[in-house]
Write a protein that holds these residues in place. Structure first.
Motif, PDB file in Angstrom:
ATOM      1  N   ILE A 380      60.371 117.152  19.675  1.00 53.00           N
ATOM      2  CA  ILE A 380      59.011 116.668  19.413  1.00 53.00           C
ATOM      3  C   ILE A 380      58.975 115.150  19.421  1.00 53.00           C
ATOM      4  CG2 ILE A 380      57.175 116.585  17.691  1.00 53.00           C
ATOM      5  CD1 ILE A 380      57.985 119.406  16.848  1.00 53.00           C
ATOM      6  N   ALA A 381      59.959 114.512  18.783  1.00 52.61           N
ATOM      7  CA  ALA A 381      59.993 113.049  18.723  1.00 52.61           C
ATOM      8  C   ALA A 381      60.110 112.447  20.117  1.00 52.61           C
ATOM      9  CB  ALA A 381      61.146 112.582  17.837  1.00 52.61           C
ATOM     10  N   LEU A 382      61.016 112.977  20.941  1.00 51.72           N
ATOM     11  CA  LEU A 382      61.173 112.442  22.287  1.00 51.72           C
ATOM     12  C   LEU A 382      59.935 112.679  23.136  1.00 51.72           C
ATOM     13  CD1 LEU A 382      64.862 113.518  23.010  1.00 51.72           C
ATOM     14  CD2 LEU A 382      64.039 111.209  22.551  1.00 51.72           C
ATOM     15  N   PHE A 383      59.324 113.831  23.001  1.00 54.02           N
ATOM     16  CA  PHE A 383      58.121 114.124  23.771  1.00 54.02           C
ATOM     17  C   PHE A 383      56.980 113.194  23.354  1.00 54.02           C
ATOM     18  CE2 PHE A 383      54.125 116.320  24.548  1.00 54.02           C
ATOM     19  CZ  PHE A 383      54.252 116.651  25.883  1.00 54.02           C
ATOM     20  N   ARG A 384      56.819 112.958  22.053  1.00 53.13           N
ATOM     21  CA  ARG A 384      55.736 112.081  21.589  1.00 53.13           C
ATOM     22  C   ARG A 384      55.969 110.638  22.067  1.00 53.13           C
ATOM     23  NH1 ARG A 384      51.700 115.412  20.963  1.00 53.13           N
ATOM     24  NH2 ARG A 384      51.952 116.890  19.228  1.00 53.13           N
ATOM     25  N   VAL A 385      57.213 110.178  22.065  1.00 55.63           N
ATOM     26  CA  VAL A 385      57.502 108.830  22.568  1.00 55.63           C
ATOM     27  C   VAL A 385      57.128 108.734  24.048  1.00 55.63           C
ATOM     28  CG1 VAL A 385      59.351 107.200  23.098  1.00 55.63           C
ATOM     29  CG2 VAL A 385      59.272 108.300  20.867  1.00 55.63           C
ATOM     30  N   ALA A 386      57.518 109.735  24.843  1.00 52.69           N
ATOM     31  CA  ALA A 386      57.161 109.725  26.255  1.00 52.69           C
ATOM     32  C   ALA A 386      55.645 109.782  26.438  1.00 52.69           C
ATOM     33  CB  ALA A 386      57.826 110.903  26.968  1.00 52.69           C
ATOM     34  N   LEU A 438      54.600 100.871  16.378  1.00 49.54           N
ATOM     35  CA  LEU A 438      55.124 101.154  15.042  1.00 49.54           C
ATOM     36  C   LEU A 438      55.320 102.653  14.841  1.00 49.54           C
ATOM     37  CD1 LEU A 438      53.039  98.669  12.861  1.00 49.54           C
ATOM     38  CD2 LEU A 438      55.421  98.479  13.529  1.00 49.54           C
ATOM     39  N   GLY A 439      54.373 103.432  15.375  1.00 50.41           N
ATOM     40  CA  GLY A 439      54.517 104.884  15.243  1.00 50.41           C
ATOM     41  C   GLY A 439      55.733 105.409  15.970  1.00 50.41           C
ATOM     42  N   MET A 440      55.993 104.895  17.184  1.00 47.25           N
ATOM     43  CA  MET A 440      57.172 105.343  17.923  1.00 47.25           C
ATOM     44  C   MET A 440      58.451 104.922  17.210  1.00 47.25           C
ATOM     45  SD  MET A 440      56.266 104.939  21.990  1.00 47.25           S
ATOM     46  CE  MET A 440      55.636 103.267  21.941  1.00 47.25           C
ATOM     47  N   ARG A 441      58.494 103.679  16.720  1.00 41.70           N
ATOM     48  CA  ARG A 441      59.690 103.224  15.998  1.00 41.70           C
ATOM     49  C   ARG A 441      59.937 104.092  14.771  1.00 41.70           C
ATOM     50  NH1 ARG A 441      61.487  98.175  17.601  1.00 41.70           N
ATOM     51  NH2 ARG A 441      60.020  96.929  18.838  1.00 41.70           N
ATOM     52  N   GLY A 448      66.874 109.405  12.666  1.00 41.67           N
ATOM     53  CA  GLY A 448      68.203 108.802  12.817  1.00 41.67           C
ATOM     54  C   GLY A 448      68.473 108.215  14.172  1.00 41.67           C
ATOM     55  N   GLY A 449      67.430 107.832  14.919  1.00 45.56           N
ATOM     56  CA  GLY A 449      67.614 107.289  16.256  1.00 45.56           C
ATOM     57  C   GLY A 449      67.366 105.794  16.321  1.00 45.56           C
ATOM     58  N   GLN A 450      67.493 105.263  17.534  1.00 46.85           N
ATOM     59  CA  GLN A 450      67.275 103.848  17.796  1.00 46.85           C
ATOM     60  C   GLN A 450      66.219 103.715  18.884  1.00 46.85           C
ATOM     61  OE1 GLN A 450      71.047 102.174  18.859  1.00 46.85           O
ATOM     62  NE2 GLN A 450      71.903 102.349  16.799  1.00 46.85           N
ATOM     63  N   PHE A 451      65.284 102.782  18.663  1.00 45.73           N
ATOM     64  CA  PHE A 451      64.181 102.566  19.595  1.00 45.73           C
ATOM     65  C   PHE A 451      64.200 101.105  20.041  1.00 45.73           C
ATOM     66  CE2 PHE A 451      59.855 101.175  20.490  1.00 45.73           C
ATOM     67  CZ  PHE A 451      59.404 102.158  21.362  1.00 45.73           C
ATOM     68  N   ASP A 452      64.147 100.874  21.363  1.00 43.23           N
ATOM     69  CA  ASP A 452      64.172  99.517  21.892  1.00 43.23           C
ATOM     70  C   ASP A 452      63.141  99.399  23.002  1.00 43.23           C
ATOM     71  OD1 ASP A 452      65.210  96.830  22.333  1.00 43.23           O
ATOM     72  OD2 ASP A 452      66.039  97.636  24.192  1.00 43.23           O
TER      73      ASP A 452
END
Length: 489
Positions: A380-386, A438-441, A448-452
Motif C-alpha cells: 500500500i505504501a509503495l502504491f500510494r507513493v507511485a 510530507l505525506g509520502m515521507r 521503516g523505509g527511506q524516501f529521497d
C-alpha cells in the motif's frame, strides 16, 4: 552633628560598594573599550609615521637621483672640453661630431633637471642657480662650436650643436662651482630626509612597544574577568544541559507518540477507504446497476411507440454509464482492486498505463515479470507513493516521459520514479506546506523505509524509495491499530 556624620559615613560605604560592584561587573567592557581606543589611536599614529617615513625616503631617493644627474652633467661638460681640445690638436672631424653628440646629451640632461627644479620640490634660490647654469652651459657650447669652426681647415656641419654665433665664453670654474653647490644642497637634503626617517622609525618603534605593553595589561585584565564570566557561564550551562536533557526526553516521547499517531491515522485512513470503497461497490453499484436495467427495459418498450421518450432514456443510460465509470474510478483511487486482487506489480503497471494515456506520456517500465510477495502495508505504501508521484508529475512537471522501476532483493524493495519535466526546485523541498511530499515521507518512514526526492540531471525529478520487504511499523501501545483487510471488489 554626630548623627549627620554617621549618616554620611553610612552612605559613603554603600555608594563605594555599588561603584565597586558596577566596576567589577563592567570592568571587561571598560577594558575592551580602552583597548580598542588605544589600538585605534596607535594604528593611526603608526600609519601617519609610515606615510611620513615613505615620503622622506622618496625625498631622499629623489635628492640622490638629482645628485647623480648633476654629477653626470659635470662629467659631460668635462668630456665636452676634452673633445674640443682634441679637435684643436688633431683637426679630426670625428672629434667635432663627438663634440656635438656630447652637446646633445648635455641639453637632454639639463631638460630633465630643469623639470625637477621648476617643480614644487625646489626652492627659488636653487631654481635661480640652475637657470644661471643653463645660460652658462649654452654659452659654453656656443663658444666651443665657434672655436671649432675657426680652427677647422674646412667648414664643419655643427647643426647638432645648436647656435654657433659669437658668444662670450663661459667660465668653466664658475660652472663647476655652481654644480658643486647644487650637488651639496641635494646631498644635504637627502641626509636630512634620511635622518628624519630614522627619527620617525624610532618614534614608531616606541609607540608600537608602548601600545603592545598597554594592550598586554588590558588583555590580562580582560582575561581575568573572562575567567570569572566563564565560571558563571559554566554553572549556567550545567543547569541548561540538565533542562535540555529533560526537554529532549519530553520531545522524544512526543515524537514517538506523533509517529505512532501518524501510523495509526494512515492505517485508519486506509481502513476507512476500504470500507467506503466496499460500500460504494456494494450499495451504490447495486443501485446504479438496477437503475440502468430499469431504464434499459423502459427504453426497449418505448423505442417504437415513443421515440422522444426513448431519446431521453438513452441519455439517461449514458449518464448512468458515466456514473458507474465514476464510481469505479473513485473506488480504484481509494482502494485499487488491481492491487488487492493481482498484487503490486500489476497495480503499478496498470496505474502507469492509465496515467500515460491521460497525459500522453512515453512510459519506460522496469518491473519484475512475475508478481512479488510483499507485506500488505508495504504494498500500500509503495502504491500510494507511485500514485502521488504520478499525480504531481501530471499537475506540475509538464513531462513527456516517465520511468518506473521496481527491484526486490536482500530483504528490501526499491522503487524509482523519474520524469523529464521542469524538475522540482530546491526551495520546494524545504517548504513545510507541501503536504504531498510530507505525506509520502511520513508514509515511508512509518514503515521503516527511506524516501529521497531530488532534482534530476539536467532536469526532471527523481524519487527513490527503499523499504523492507516486510513492514517494520509498530503501533504505539496507547493507540491500538485497526486491522486492514483486502477489499473484495
Amino acid at each position: 552633628m554626630p548623627n549627620v556624620q554617621n549618616v554620611s559615613t553610612t552612605q559613603r560605604p554603600g555608594a563605594a560598594a555599588r561603584l565597586s560592584d558596577w566596576m567589577r561587573n563592567r570592568s571587561w567592557a571598560i577594558a575592551m573599550t580602552v583597548a580598542i581606543v588605544i589600538t585605534v589611536g596607535g594604528l593611526v599614529i603608526l600609519e601617519t609615521a609610515r606615510e611620513r617615513i615613505a615620503a622622506e625616503y622618496e625625498t631622499a631617493l629623489e635628492a640622490r637621483d638629482v645628485t647623480v644627474q648633476l654629477s653626470t652633467l659635470a662629467s659631460l661638460l668635462s668630456r665636452l672640453s676634452a673633445q674640443q681640445n682634441h679637435f684643436l690638436l688633431t683637426k679630426d672631424d670625428a672629434s667635432a661630431q663627438d663634440f656635438c653628440a656630447s652637446a646633445m646629451q648635455i641639453r637632454h640632461s639639463t631638460q630633465q633637471l630643469n623639470q625637477f627644479y621648476r617643480s614644487r620640490n625646489a626652492d627659488s634660490a636653487e631654481l635661480a642657480s640652475f637657470t644661471q647654469i643653463l645660460a652658462l652651459i649654452e654659452g659654453r657650447i656656443g663658444a666651443g662650436a665657434v672655436a671649432l669652426q675657426r680652427a677647422a681647415p674646412h667648414p664643419l656641419d655643427l647643426g647638432a650643436c645648436g647656435s654657433t654665433s659669437e658668444v662670450n665664453a663661459a667660465d668653466a670654474a664658475l660652472i663647476d662651482s655652481t654644480l658643486t653647490l647644487l650637488r651639496d644642497n641635494e646631498e644635504r637634503r637627502a641626509q636630512h630626509a634620511l635622518a628624519a626617517s630614522r627619527a620617525d622609525q624610532r618614534i614608531s618603534t616606541l609607540c608600537a612597544a608602548g601600545l603592545s605593553a598597554l594592550n598586554i595589561v588590558l588583555f590580562i585584565l580582560l582575561f581575568r574577568n573572562l575567567g570569572i564570566q566563564i565560571d558563571r557561564q559554566a554553572r549556567v550551562q550545567r543547569q541548561l544541559i540538565t533542562q535540555q536533557e529533560e526537554l529532549d526526553q519530553l520531545v522524544n516521547e512526543r515524537t514517538r507518540q506523533l509517529e505512532a499517531l501518524g501510523w495509526h491515522l494512515q492505517a485508519v485512513s486506509e481502513n476507512e477507504k476500504t470500507q467506503l470503497a466496499r460500500e460504494l461497490h456494494d450499495e451504490l453499484g447495486a443501485i446504479l446497476t438496477a437503475s440502468k436495467m430499469d431504464v434499459a427495459w423502459a427504453n426497449r418498450k418505448l423505442k417504437d411507440s415513443e421515440p422522444d421518450i426513448s431519446d431521453k432514456l438513452k441519455r439517461a443510460l449514458a449518464n448512468l454509464d458515466q456514473g458507474i465509470a465514476l464510481k469505479r474510478r473513485i473506488i480504484e483511487d481509494m482502494r485499487p482492486t488491481v492491487l488487492a486482487n493481482f498484487g503490486l506489480v500489476t497495480a503499478l503497471r496498470t496505474l502507469a498505463d492509465e496515467a500515460a494515456q491521460r497525459n500522453n506520456w512515453t512510459l519506460d517500465l522496469h518491473l519484475p515479470a512475475d508478481d512479488i510477495q510483499l507485506d500488505e502495508q508495504t504494498e500500500i505504501a509503495l502504491f500510494r507513493v507511485a500514485q502521488e508521484s504520478l499525480t504531481n508529475a501530471a499537475k506540475y512537471a509538464r513531462a513527456s516521459k516517465v520511468s518506473i522501476a521496481l527491484q526486490v532483493g536482500d530483504g528490501q524493495v526499491a522503487l524509482h520514479i523519474a520524469d523529464n519535466g521542469v524538475g522540482i526546485m530546491p526551495a520546494d523541498l524545504k517548504r513545510t506546506h507541501t503536504h504531498g511530499l510530507l505525506g509520502m515521507r511520513q508514509r515511508v518512514a512509518a514503515h521503516g523505509g527511506q524516501f529521497d526526492i531530488r532534482r534530476g540531471v539536467p532536469n526532471g525529478t527523481d524519487i527513490d524509495v527503499m523499504m523492507p520487504s516486510v513492514s517494520t511499523a509498530t503501533p504505539s501501545v496507547d493507540l491500538p491499530p485497526s486491522t486492514p483487510s483486502r477489499t473484495p471488489v
